[in-house]
Design a protein around this motif. Structure first.
Motif, short mmCIF file in Angstrom:
data_model
loop_
_atom_site.label_atom_id
_atom_site.label_comp_id
_atom_site.label_asym_id
_atom_site.label_seq_id
_atom_site.Cartn_x
_atom_site.Cartn_y
_atom_site.Cartn_z
N GLU A 36 0.85 -1.20 0.00
CA GLU A 36 0.00 0.00 0.00
C GLU A 36 0.88 1.24 0.00
N GLY A 37 0.25 2.38 -0.19
CA GLY A 37 0.96 3.65 -0.13
C GLY A 37 1.97 3.79 -1.25
N HIS A 38 3.16 4.29 -0.90
CA HIS A 38 4.15 4.57 -1.95
C HIS A 38 4.70 3.30 -2.59
N TYR A 39 4.44 2.13 -2.00
CA TYR A 39 4.87 0.87 -2.61
C TYR A 39 3.88 0.37 -3.68
N ALA A 40 2.70 0.93 -3.74
CA ALA A 40 1.63 0.43 -4.60
C ALA A 40 2.03 0.36 -6.07
N ALA A 41 2.78 1.34 -6.53
CA ALA A 41 3.15 1.39 -7.95
C ALA A 41 3.94 0.15 -8.37
N MET A 42 4.67 -0.45 -7.44
CA MET A 42 5.50 -1.60 -7.78
C MET A 42 4.69 -2.80 -8.23
N VAL A 43 3.50 -2.99 -7.66
CA VAL A 43 2.71 -4.18 -7.98
C VAL A 43 1.45 -3.88 -8.79
N ALA A 44 1.19 -2.61 -9.07
CA ALA A 44 -0.06 -2.22 -9.74
C ALA A 44 -0.27 -2.98 -11.04
N ASP A 45 0.77 -3.17 -11.82
CA ASP A 45 0.66 -3.85 -13.11
C ASP A 45 1.33 -5.22 -13.09
N TYR A 46 1.68 -5.70 -11.90
CA TYR A 46 2.39 -6.96 -11.80
C TYR A 46 1.49 -8.11 -12.23
N ARG A 47 2.07 -9.07 -12.93
CA ARG A 47 1.30 -10.20 -13.42
C ARG A 47 2.12 -11.48 -13.22
N VAL A 48 1.50 -12.46 -12.60
CA VAL A 48 2.07 -13.79 -12.52
C VAL A 48 1.35 -14.58 -13.61
N GLY A 49 1.97 -14.69 -14.75
CA GLY A 49 1.32 -15.32 -15.90
C GLY A 49 1.54 -16.82 -15.95
N PRO A 50 0.72 -17.51 -16.75
CA PRO A 50 0.89 -18.95 -16.93
C PRO A 50 2.31 -19.30 -17.41
N ASP A 51 2.88 -18.44 -18.26
CA ASP A 51 4.24 -18.68 -18.76
C ASP A 51 5.25 -18.64 -17.61
N TYR A 52 5.08 -17.69 -16.69
CA TYR A 52 5.97 -17.60 -15.53
C TYR A 52 5.88 -18.88 -14.71
N ILE A 53 4.66 -19.34 -14.47
CA ILE A 53 4.43 -20.55 -13.67
C ILE A 53 5.05 -21.78 -14.35
N GLU A 54 4.95 -21.85 -15.66
CA GLU A 54 5.50 -23.00 -16.38
C GLU A 54 7.03 -22.98 -16.43
N VAL A 148 11.71 0.35 -9.27
CA VAL A 148 11.76 0.28 -7.81
C VAL A 148 12.43 1.56 -7.32
N ALA A 149 11.69 2.36 -6.58
CA ALA A 149 12.16 3.69 -6.19
C ALA A 149 12.83 3.72 -4.82
N TRP A 150 13.12 2.57 -4.23
CA TRP A 150 13.71 2.55 -2.89
C TRP A 150 14.73 1.42 -2.79
N ASP A 151 15.68 1.60 -1.88
CA ASP A 151 16.66 0.55 -1.61
C ASP A 151 15.96 -0.60 -0.90
N ARG A 152 16.46 -1.81 -1.11
CA ARG A 152 15.87 -2.99 -0.49
C ARG A 152 16.94 -3.83 0.18
N PRO A 153 16.59 -4.44 1.32
CA PRO A 153 17.56 -5.30 1.99
C PRO A 153 17.81 -6.56 1.16
N GLU A 154 19.06 -6.93 1.12
CA GLU A 154 19.47 -8.14 0.42
C GLU A 154 19.90 -9.16 1.48
N LEU A 155 19.37 -10.39 1.35
CA LEU A 155 19.66 -11.44 2.32
C LEU A 155 19.94 -12.73 1.58
N GLU A 156 20.35 -13.77 2.33
CA GLU A 156 20.45 -15.07 1.71
C GLU A 156 20.17 -16.16 2.73
#
Length: 160
Positions: A36-54, A148-156
């Motif tokens: 939500e909020g300022h993060y919303a733009a990141m997922v607004a058009d996001y799509r998990v398509g059948p091709d991605y799943i395959e 992506v308009a912000w830094d993100r933590p990287e982990l492993e």
């Protein structure tokens, strides 16, 4: 728990995603309150398509007590490079161990695939979750506007 075998615990079944799951997974991502909020733009058009799943190792957690097989969460493991690409738990279901179960399954899948670590570039509000399930901080993925308009933590995750 190998990819061809579903794993079940406490009314939750983890199974390989199939093409017909695409719309449900897309709705789960786009509707996530974590974006939500300022993060919303990141997922607004996001799509998990059948091709991605395959083309990727995508697994869903479903409620076995629900006749419709309601999706409670899902994750996607990329092998090259080894990375947890997506992990989402349905709003209102966080805190019930579903994310932890998905991470356990992902670690098992990674081990079966011969990986020794899995990288995670976390959504900032999810960093605490990843640390709580054993991910180790490795640095920061810098912002990459406009995607992506912000830094993100990287982990492993280390895969013994």
């Amino acid at each position: 728990m190998h990819s061809s075998v579903a794993a079940a615990r406490g009314g939750i079944l983890i199974r390989r995603a199939v093409a017909r799951d695409a719309k449900r997974l897309t709705r789960l991502v786009r509707g996530s309150r974590a974006y939500e909020g300022h993060y919303a733009a990141m997922v607004a058009d996001y799509r998990v398509g059948p091709d991605y799943i395959e083309n990727h190792r995508v697994f869903v957690a479903v409620d076995t007590r629900d006749a419709t097989g309601r999706v409670l969460g899902f994750y996607s493991l990329m092998l090259v490079p080894s990375e947890l690409d997506l992990l989402f738990v349905q709003d209102g279901m966080q805190g019930n161990g579903i994310g932890r179960l998905l991470v356990e399954h992902m670690r098992s899948e990674a081990r079966a695939a011969g990986l020794d670590h899995v990288r995670v570039v976390a959504h900032p509000p999810a960093e605490g979750f990843y640390l709580s399930v054993g991910a180790l901080p490795t640095g920061t993925a810098l912002a990459n506007p406009p995607a992506v308009a912000w830094d993100r933590p990287e982990l492993e995750f280390l895969i013994p």
